[in-house]
Design a protein around this motif. Sequence first.
Motif, PDB file in Angstrom:
ATOM      1  N   MET A  47     -28.164 -23.826 -24.817  1.00 14.20           N
ATOM      2  CA  MET A  47     -28.809 -22.536 -24.893  1.00 14.20           C
ATOM      3  C   MET A  47     -27.800 -21.443 -25.250  1.00 14.20           C
ATOM      4  O   MET A  47     -28.062 -20.614 -26.090  1.00 14.20           O
ATOM      5  CB  MET A  47     -29.483 -22.239 -23.550  1.00 14.20           C
ATOM      6  CG  MET A  47     -30.268 -20.969 -23.572  1.00 14.20           C
ATOM      7  SD  MET A  47     -31.602 -21.053 -24.736  1.00 14.20           S
ATOM      8  CE  MET A  47     -32.903 -20.395 -23.803  1.00 14.20           C
ATOM      9  N   MET A  48     -26.655 -21.469 -24.596  1.00 14.88           N
ATOM     10  CA  MET A  48     -25.649 -20.455 -24.873  1.00 14.88           C
ATOM     11  C   MET A  48     -25.136 -20.577 -26.310  1.00 14.88           C
ATOM     12  O   MET A  48     -24.902 -19.573 -26.985  1.00 14.88           O
ATOM     13  CB  MET A  48     -24.482 -20.570 -23.902  1.00 14.88           C
ATOM     14  CG  MET A  48     -23.462 -19.483 -24.089  1.00 14.88           C
ATOM     15  SD  MET A  48     -21.937 -19.769 -23.242  1.00 14.88           S
ATOM     16  CE  MET A  48     -21.255 -21.104 -24.168  1.00 14.88           C
ATOM     17  N   CYS A  49     -24.973 -21.811 -26.779  1.00 13.39           N
ATOM     18  CA  CYS A  49     -24.460 -22.017 -28.137  1.00 13.39           C
ATOM     19  C   CYS A  49     -25.426 -21.459 -29.180  1.00 13.39           C
ATOM     20  O   CYS A  49     -25.008 -20.830 -30.140  1.00 13.39           O
ATOM     21  CB  CYS A  49     -24.216 -23.499 -28.378  1.00 13.39           C
ATOM     22  SG  CYS A  49     -22.951 -24.180 -27.313  1.00 13.39           S
ATOM     23  N   LYS A  50     -26.711 -21.676 -28.982  1.00 12.34           N
ATOM     24  CA  LYS A  50     -27.718 -21.126 -29.888  1.00 12.34           C
ATOM     25  C   LYS A  50     -27.673 -19.599 -29.847  1.00 12.34           C
ATOM     26  O   LYS A  50     -27.765 -18.942 -30.882  1.00 12.34           O
ATOM     27  CB  LYS A  50     -29.111 -21.626 -29.517  1.00 12.34           C
ATOM     28  CG  LYS A  50     -30.197 -21.125 -30.453  1.00 12.34           C
ATOM     29  CD  LYS A  50     -31.559 -21.609 -30.016  1.00 12.34           C
ATOM     30  CE  LYS A  50     -32.677 -21.126 -30.888  1.00 12.34           C
ATOM     31  NZ  LYS A  50     -32.590 -19.822 -31.456  1.00 12.34           N
ATOM     32  N   SER A  51     -27.477 -19.043 -28.672  1.00 13.73           N
ATOM     33  CA  SER A  51     -27.396 -17.588 -28.529  1.00 13.73           C
ATOM     34  C   SER A  51     -26.203 -17.018 -29.277  1.00 13.73           C
ATOM     35  O   SER A  51     -26.295 -15.958 -29.900  1.00 13.73           O
ATOM     36  CB  SER A  51     -27.308 -17.197 -27.057  1.00 13.73           C
ATOM     37  OG  SER A  51     -28.463 -17.605 -26.381  1.00 13.73           O
ATOM     38  N   ASN A  83     -18.707 -28.337 -26.673  1.00 12.32           N
ATOM     39  CA  ASN A  83     -20.020 -27.954 -27.213  1.00 12.32           C
ATOM     40  C   ASN A  83     -20.138 -26.457 -27.474  1.00 12.32           C
ATOM     41  O   ASN A  83     -21.210 -25.872 -27.356  1.00 12.32           O
ATOM     42  CB  ASN A  83     -21.162 -28.422 -26.302  1.00 12.32           C
ATOM     43  CG  ASN A  83     -21.229 -29.926 -26.227  1.00 12.32           C
ATOM     44  OD1 ASN A  83     -20.975 -30.605 -27.206  1.00 12.32           O
ATOM     45  ND2 ASN A  83     -21.537 -30.446 -25.064  1.00 12.32           N
ATOM     46  N   ILE A  84     -19.024 -25.848 -27.833  1.00 13.03           N
ATOM     47  CA  ILE A  84     -19.002 -24.436 -28.224  1.00 13.03           C
ATOM     48  C   ILE A  84     -18.971 -24.417 -29.753  1.00 13.03           C
ATOM     49  O   ILE A  84     -18.213 -25.183 -30.363  1.00 13.03           O
ATOM     50  CB  ILE A  84     -17.753 -23.720 -27.649  1.00 13.03           C
ATOM     51  CG1 ILE A  84     -17.774 -23.788 -26.114  1.00 13.03           C
ATOM     52  CG2 ILE A  84     -17.676 -22.285 -28.144  1.00 13.03           C
ATOM     53  CD1 ILE A  84     -16.488 -23.348 -25.463  1.00 13.03           C
ATOM     54  N   PRO A  85     -19.795 -23.591 -30.399  1.00 12.64           N
ATOM     55  CA  PRO A  85     -19.796 -23.554 -31.868  1.00 12.64           C
ATOM     56  C   PRO A  85     -18.404 -23.266 -32.437  1.00 12.64           C
ATOM     57  O   PRO A  85     -17.611 -22.550 -31.837  1.00 12.64           O
ATOM     58  CB  PRO A  85     -20.759 -22.411 -32.196  1.00 12.64           C
ATOM     59  CG  PRO A  85     -21.607 -22.256 -30.989  1.00 12.64           C
ATOM     60  CD  PRO A  85     -20.747 -22.641 -29.823  1.00 12.64           C
ATOM     61  N   SER A  86     -18.146 -23.825 -33.594  1.00  5.10           N
ATOM     62  CA  SER A  86     -16.842 -23.629 -34.235  1.00  5.10           C
ATOM     63  C   SER A  86     -16.711 -22.193 -34.739  1.00  5.10           C
ATOM     64  O   SER A  86     -17.704 -21.473 -34.900  1.00  5.10           O
ATOM     65  CB  SER A  86     -16.677 -24.605 -35.406  1.00  5.10           C
ATOM     66  OG  SER A  86     -17.606 -24.288 -36.421  1.00  5.10           O
ATOM     67  N   ALA A  87     -15.485 -21.794 -35.016  1.00 10.26           N
ATOM     68  CA  ALA A  87     -15.214 -20.437 -35.518  1.00 10.26           C
ATOM     69  C   ALA A  87     -15.917 -20.203 -36.857  1.00 10.26           C
ATOM     70  O   ALA A  87     -16.337 -19.081 -37.144  1.00 10.26           O
ATOM     71  CB  ALA A  87     -13.711 -20.225 -35.650  1.00 10.26           C
ATOM     72  N   GLU A  88     -16.072 -21.244 -37.660  1.00 11.19           N
ATOM     73  CA  GLU A  88     -16.752 -21.124 -38.959  1.00 11.19           C
ATOM     74  C   GLU A  88     -18.234 -20.801 -38.787  1.00 11.19           C
ATOM     75  O   GLU A  88     -18.838 -20.143 -39.630  1.00 11.19           O
ATOM     76  CB  GLU A  88     -16.603 -22.415 -39.776  1.00 11.19           C
ATOM     77  CG  GLU A  88     -15.200 -22.696 -40.255  1.00 11.19           C
ATOM     78  CD  GLU A  88     -14.290 -23.260 -39.157  1.00 11.19           C
ATOM     79  OE1 GLU A  88     -14.793 -23.931 -38.226  1.00 11.19           O
ATOM     80  OE2 GLU A  88     -13.076 -23.016 -39.233  1.00 11.19           O
ATOM     81  N   GLU A  89     -18.834 -21.259 -37.688  1.00 11.53           N
ATOM     82  CA  GLU A  89     -20.244 -20.977 -37.415  1.00 11.53           C
ATOM     83  C   GLU A  89     -20.445 -19.556 -36.888  1.00 11.53           C
ATOM     84  O   GLU A  89     -21.540 -19.018 -36.969  1.00 11.53           O
ATOM     85  CB  GLU A  89     -20.807 -21.962 -36.384  1.00 11.53           C
ATOM     86  CG  GLU A  89     -20.886 -23.387 -36.863  1.00 11.53           C
ATOM     87  CD  GLU A  89     -21.416 -24.280 -35.775  1.00 11.53           C
ATOM     88  OE1 GLU A  89     -22.653 -24.330 -35.597  1.00 11.53           O
ATOM     89  OE2 GLU A  89     -20.599 -24.919 -35.094  1.00 11.53           O
ATOM     90  N   LEU A  90     -19.407 -18.992 -36.313  1.00 12.94           N
ATOM     91  CA  LEU A  90     -19.493 -17.671 -35.675  1.00 12.94           C
ATOM     92  C   LEU A  90     -18.682 -16.649 -36.460  1.00 12.94           C
ATOM     93  O   LEU A  90     -17.791 -15.994 -35.933  1.00 12.94           O
ATOM     94  CB  LEU A  90     -18.999 -17.764 -34.230  1.00 12.94           C
ATOM     95  CG  LEU A  90     -19.703 -18.782 -33.345  1.00 12.94           C
ATOM     96  CD1 LEU A  90     -19.051 -18.848 -31.979  1.00 12.94           C
ATOM     97  CD2 LEU A  90     -21.179 -18.476 -33.226  1.00 12.94           C
TER      98      LEU A  90
END
Length: 83
Positions: free
Chosen positions: A1-5, A50-57
């Motif tokens: 949930m946090m990752c999607k946020s 399970n934290i999004p990569s820097a490229e995704e953010l």
Amino acid sequence: MMCKSLRDLSKRAAEKKRQVIVKLLIDHLTKENITHCHAILPSDKWTDFNIPSAEELTFVQLEVNCYHRLIMGAFHLKFLVVD
């Protein structure tokens, strides 16, 4: 949930052409915690937790801080500060 946020936050920031700063505190023992209870987790290790990569953010400036006290472990506090 946090990752999607976090991903959604990056998309919204892109729409407004803004940069958002997020600081995340996790409990994970690292070798750096031997000398100091706070250690910054490098971005190439984020996906291991399970934290999004820097490229995704792209529009989120994320800092992941591993906090762990030897012997005691981590203080089990849960809180969120939004400014």
